[in-house]
Write an enzyme that holds these catalytic residues in place. Structure first.
Site, PDB file in Angstrom:
ATOM      1  CG  ASP A  51      -0.324   0.144   2.195  1.00  0.00           C
ATOM      2  OD1 ASP A  51       0.936  -0.294   2.712  1.00  0.00           O
ATOM      3  OD2 ASP A  51      -1.148  -0.171   3.591  1.00  0.00           O
ATOM      4  CB  SER A  52       4.537   1.843  -0.013  1.00  0.00           C
ATOM      5  OG  SER A  52       4.930   0.580  -0.979  1.00  0.00           O
ATOM      6  CG  ASP A  90       0.395  -4.216   1.918  1.00  0.00           C
ATOM      7  OD1 ASP A  90       0.667  -4.932   2.817  1.00  0.00           O
ATOM      8  OD2 ASP A  90       1.145  -3.328   1.879  1.00  0.00           O
ATOM      9  CE  LYS A 120       3.133  -6.214   3.718  1.00  0.00           C
ATOM     10  NZ  LYS A 120       2.819  -5.016   4.404  1.00  0.00           N
ATOM     11  CD  GLU A 122       0.205  -1.700   8.118  1.00  0.00           C
ATOM     12  OE1 GLU A 122       0.006  -0.751   8.855  1.00  0.00           O
ATOM     13  OE2 GLU A 122       0.868  -1.294   6.983  1.00  0.00           O
ATOM     14  CD  GLU A 189       7.728  -0.522   7.821  1.00  0.00           C
ATOM     15  OE1 GLU A 189       6.608  -1.123   7.349  1.00  0.00           O
ATOM     16  OE2 GLU A 189       7.909   0.802   7.482  1.00  0.00           O
TER      17      GLU A 189
HETATM   18  O1  KIV Z   1       3.568  -1.128   1.701  1.00  0.00           O
HETATM   19  C1  KIV Z   1       4.674  -1.499   1.779  1.00  0.00           C
HETATM   20  O2  KIV Z   1       5.533  -1.245   0.856  1.00  0.00           O
HETATM   21  C2  KIV Z   1       5.188  -2.437   2.895  1.00  0.00           C
HETATM   22  C3  KIV Z   1       6.722  -2.437   2.921  1.00  0.00           C
HETATM   23  C4  KIV Z   1       7.052  -1.303   3.374  1.00  0.00           C
HETATM   24  C5  KIV Z   1       6.809  -3.656   3.938  1.00  0.00           C
HETATM   25  O3  KIV Z   1       4.500  -2.610   3.584  1.00  0.00           O
END
Ligand code: KIV
Length: 271
Positions: A51-52, A90, A120, A122, A189
């Protein structure tokens, strides 16, 4: 006779074997077809559609604004390119925190509409019910502990997490819980390297670190950061493997100047 060589897809089972034999796991983010094809071809084991994307693709300050539909768009492009890597996607903010049914529906959409291989999420014990429900549906889940950017407004800063014993202890318990539920791996992280080492050694499933030191079972970076596309972001943990922003800027300046000087296109570049 076909000379097409089948590429063996990385599976969660293979990642487990890699941990067992001490082979480190390389993970990188990608958000589009062309970049994912390069990442896959270069031998990265896991491609994370993070989600980056909210930051590096859309220019938002945080990961919170990206939607499930937008994640599915990015993920489907990456899946079309990934021949070998396992694709992890994510679950974005707001798509799984409500209740476990909503979480399952979001994960199903990612698997069905994007063709992803896993999701994934959190958080630790507080999302256990959702993690468990998604796993029961046969969808592999990767955890994410330590600095969890979807909670940035709770933390207030992007500084190192779990420096103090109470938070470190919570992280240890969360990691064990995620393993017990059946997660196939956990991203750690921005936590102290000693804690990441201890957690990695205590788990059977692989840990993938970002800013968590060398003892994790694998490493992950955001591709724009490690390629030097995103110039402004230079945390201590980041090793920059290229300076693409400079290379691209130079190339584009040359193009502009050739167009202005009427030297592009020349006779060999026309019909
Ligand atoms: O969203 C992302 O890129 C991440 C990484 C920083 C692990 O969750």
């Amino acid at each position: 006779m076909s000379v097409h060589k089948e590429v063996k897809r990385i599976t969660t089972h293979i990642l487990q074997e890699m941990k067992s034999r001490g082979e480190k796991i390389a993970m990188l983010t990608a958000y589009d077809y062309s970049m994912a094809a390069i990442v896959d071809e270069a031998g990265v084991d896991i491609i994370l559609v993070g989600d980056s994307a909210s930051n590096v693709m859309a220019g938002h300050e945080t990961t919170l604004p990206i939607t499930l539909d937008q994640m599915i768009y990015h993920a489907s492009s990456v899946v079309r390119a990934a021949k070998r890597a396992l694709v992890v996607v994510d679950l974005p903010f707001g798509s799984y925190q409500g209740n476990s049914k909503e979480a399952l529906n979001s994960a199903i959409r990612i698997m069905k509409e994007a063709g992803a291989h896993s999701v994934k999420m959190e958080g630790g014990v507080e999302i256990a019910e959702s993690v468990s429900r998604i796993l029961t549906a046969g969808i592999p889940v990767m955890g994410h502990l330590g600095l969890t950017p979807q909670s940035i407004y709770k933390f207030g800063t992007y500084t190192v997490r779990a420096r103090h014993e109470a938070e470190a202890q919570k992280l240890r318990e969360d990691a064990l819980k995620l393993q017990e539920l059946g997660c196939f791996g956990i991203v750690l992280e921005k936590i102290p390297a000693t804690l990441a080492k201890e957690v990695s050694e205590s788990l059977n499933i692989p840990t993938i670190g970002i800013g968590a030191g060398r003892h994790c079972d694998g490493q992950v970076l955001v591709i724009h950061d490690m390629l030097g596309i995103n110039k402004a972001f230079k945390p201590r943990f980041l090793r920059q493997y290229a300076n693409l922003s400079e290379a691209m800027n130079g190339a584009i300046k040359n193009y502009v100047s050739d167009v202005k000087a009427k030297s592009f296109p020349d006779e060999t570049e026309q019909y």
